[in-house]
Design a protein around this motif. Sequence first.
Motif, PDB file in Angstrom:
ATOM      1  N   TRP A  95      48.924  47.546  52.561  1.00 18.24           N
ATOM      2  CA  TRP A  95      47.723  46.750  52.354  1.00 18.24           C
ATOM      3  C   TRP A  95      47.528  46.490  50.859  1.00 18.24           C
ATOM      4  CZ3 TRP A  95      43.769  45.598  56.143  1.00 18.24           C
ATOM      5  CH2 TRP A  95      44.042  46.071  57.417  1.00 18.24           C
ATOM      6  N   LEU A 132      38.575  52.037  49.929  1.00 17.42           N
ATOM      7  CA  LEU A 132      38.348  50.752  49.268  1.00 17.42           C
ATOM      8  C   LEU A 132      38.143  50.927  47.770  1.00 17.42           C
ATOM      9  CD1 LEU A 132      36.026  49.040  51.900  1.00 17.42           C
ATOM     10  CD2 LEU A 132      38.519  48.950  51.699  1.00 17.42           C
ATOM     11  N   THR A 145      35.295  43.899  49.740  1.00 18.77           N
ATOM     12  CA  THR A 145      36.718  44.060  49.436  1.00 18.77           C
ATOM     13  C   THR A 145      37.508  43.023  50.214  1.00 18.77           C
ATOM     14  OG1 THR A 145      36.471  46.450  49.116  1.00 18.77           O
ATOM     15  CG2 THR A 145      38.701  45.615  49.477  1.00 18.77           C
ATOM     16  N   LEU A 189      42.222  53.747  54.922  1.00 12.19           N
ATOM     17  CA  LEU A 189      42.133  53.062  53.632  1.00 12.19           C
ATOM     18  C   LEU A 189      40.881  53.492  52.879  1.00 12.19           C
ATOM     19  CD1 LEU A 189      42.952  49.441  54.856  1.00 12.19           C
ATOM     20  CD2 LEU A 189      44.559  51.100  53.882  1.00 12.19           C
ATOM     21  N   ALA A 210      40.994  42.044  51.681  1.00 12.48           N
ATOM     22  CA  ALA A 210      42.136  42.857  52.109  1.00 12.48           C
ATOM     23  C   ALA A 210      43.228  41.977  52.684  1.00 12.48           C
ATOM     24  CB  ALA A 210      41.691  43.883  53.141  1.00 12.48           C
ATOM     25  N   ALA A 246      37.383  50.530  57.240  1.00 13.50           N
ATOM     26  CA  ALA A 246      38.574  50.772  56.428  1.00 13.50           C
ATOM     27  C   ALA A 246      39.046  52.212  56.571  1.00 13.50           C
ATOM     28  CB  ALA A 246      38.274  50.444  54.963  1.00 13.50           C
ATOM     29  N   LEU A 249      44.348  45.586  48.443  1.00  9.25           N
ATOM     30  CA  LEU A 249      42.888  45.616  48.494  1.00  9.25           C
ATOM     31  C   LEU A 249      42.322  45.177  47.150  1.00  9.25           C
ATOM     32  CD1 LEU A 249      42.676  49.121  50.185  1.00  9.25           C
ATOM     33  CD2 LEU A 249      42.525  46.906  51.349  1.00  9.25           C
TER      34      LEU A 249
END
Length: 323
Positions: A145, A133, A166, A131, A168, A126, A147
């Motif tokens: 995105w 999380l 997670t 990203l 996504a 990620a 999440l």
Amino acid sequence: MQSFSDTTATRLDPLPGVIRAGGIQFIRVSGEDAVKFLHGQFTQAVQGLGDRTTLAGYCSPKGRLLALMRVWMEGPDVMLAMPAVMVEGFLKRLRMYVLRAKVIFTPVDPMPEVLLFVGEAGAEAAARLGLKLPAAGEVAREDGWTLLGLSEARAIAGFCAGGARTLAVVPAGAALPFEPAPDAWRTAAVIAAGMPQILPATREAFVPQHVNLELVGGVSFRKGCYPGQEVVSRVEHIGETNRRAAIGLLKADRTVEAGAPVYSAGDQAGTVVLSSRIGGETLILFSATLGSLIAGVSLEPAGEPLELIELPYRYRNILKDPA
């Protein structure tokens, strides 16, 4: 369909941190009465959800689970995620109770690509996408995105590296700098988290406590009425349920369908919830009597006992024995 999508794979080393999540269908629930209506139908609260996500069940009047779904908000709309094979029957039944409520159910089409990030390897992947999380139960949105923070999975050799999970939702046109693992690994991670699911073969087979739904945050005992609420509350108030979900490992490559029986001392003791076959072994989430979990559980009356894997949470009555 046994699980969300494919349930068989060869071994991967190291264990994957990014997995395709196939076989899922999103449903957008819109209209000015959407939140209120769903709040009165599900085992978990929908009102006041805000930037959080939860698992929730939909029960028959007898308290038997008809479906399980993940719930979160997208603006004023409620989003539901569930196995695609369950959607038609779920919506047909739910629409019967809409009456004059202003609610519209719209299956998302086309479906976006959905991934599952798992453990440290998932967090690293990620990060390569820029990203961060979210924590379990939280919803984050970054660069298109969405999440959804899920509960942690236990590390199980050959099946799941363990750690945070997670879900996504990939934005359209996003390029991935890696190849996600097949869906069987996602099913394995669901089992390793001790998370239940309802499929056509197990519709109305369980009350929520039989699959540990209240232990993974899928039941509220404070939100008020919903179909089957009296039964579910009665089970919790009288004490510990006599059936629980558990994780079992069979060191053999065997197809194990949801809804199949499990045995103890030659007698049927419970039912398979989910399974995943990877590298010649089979990981199974099943629901069975507490006594059989002590005596030993097998897939046949005189079969090889399953090796029990410790859940990432403990059995308890959340009203009388809180964590």
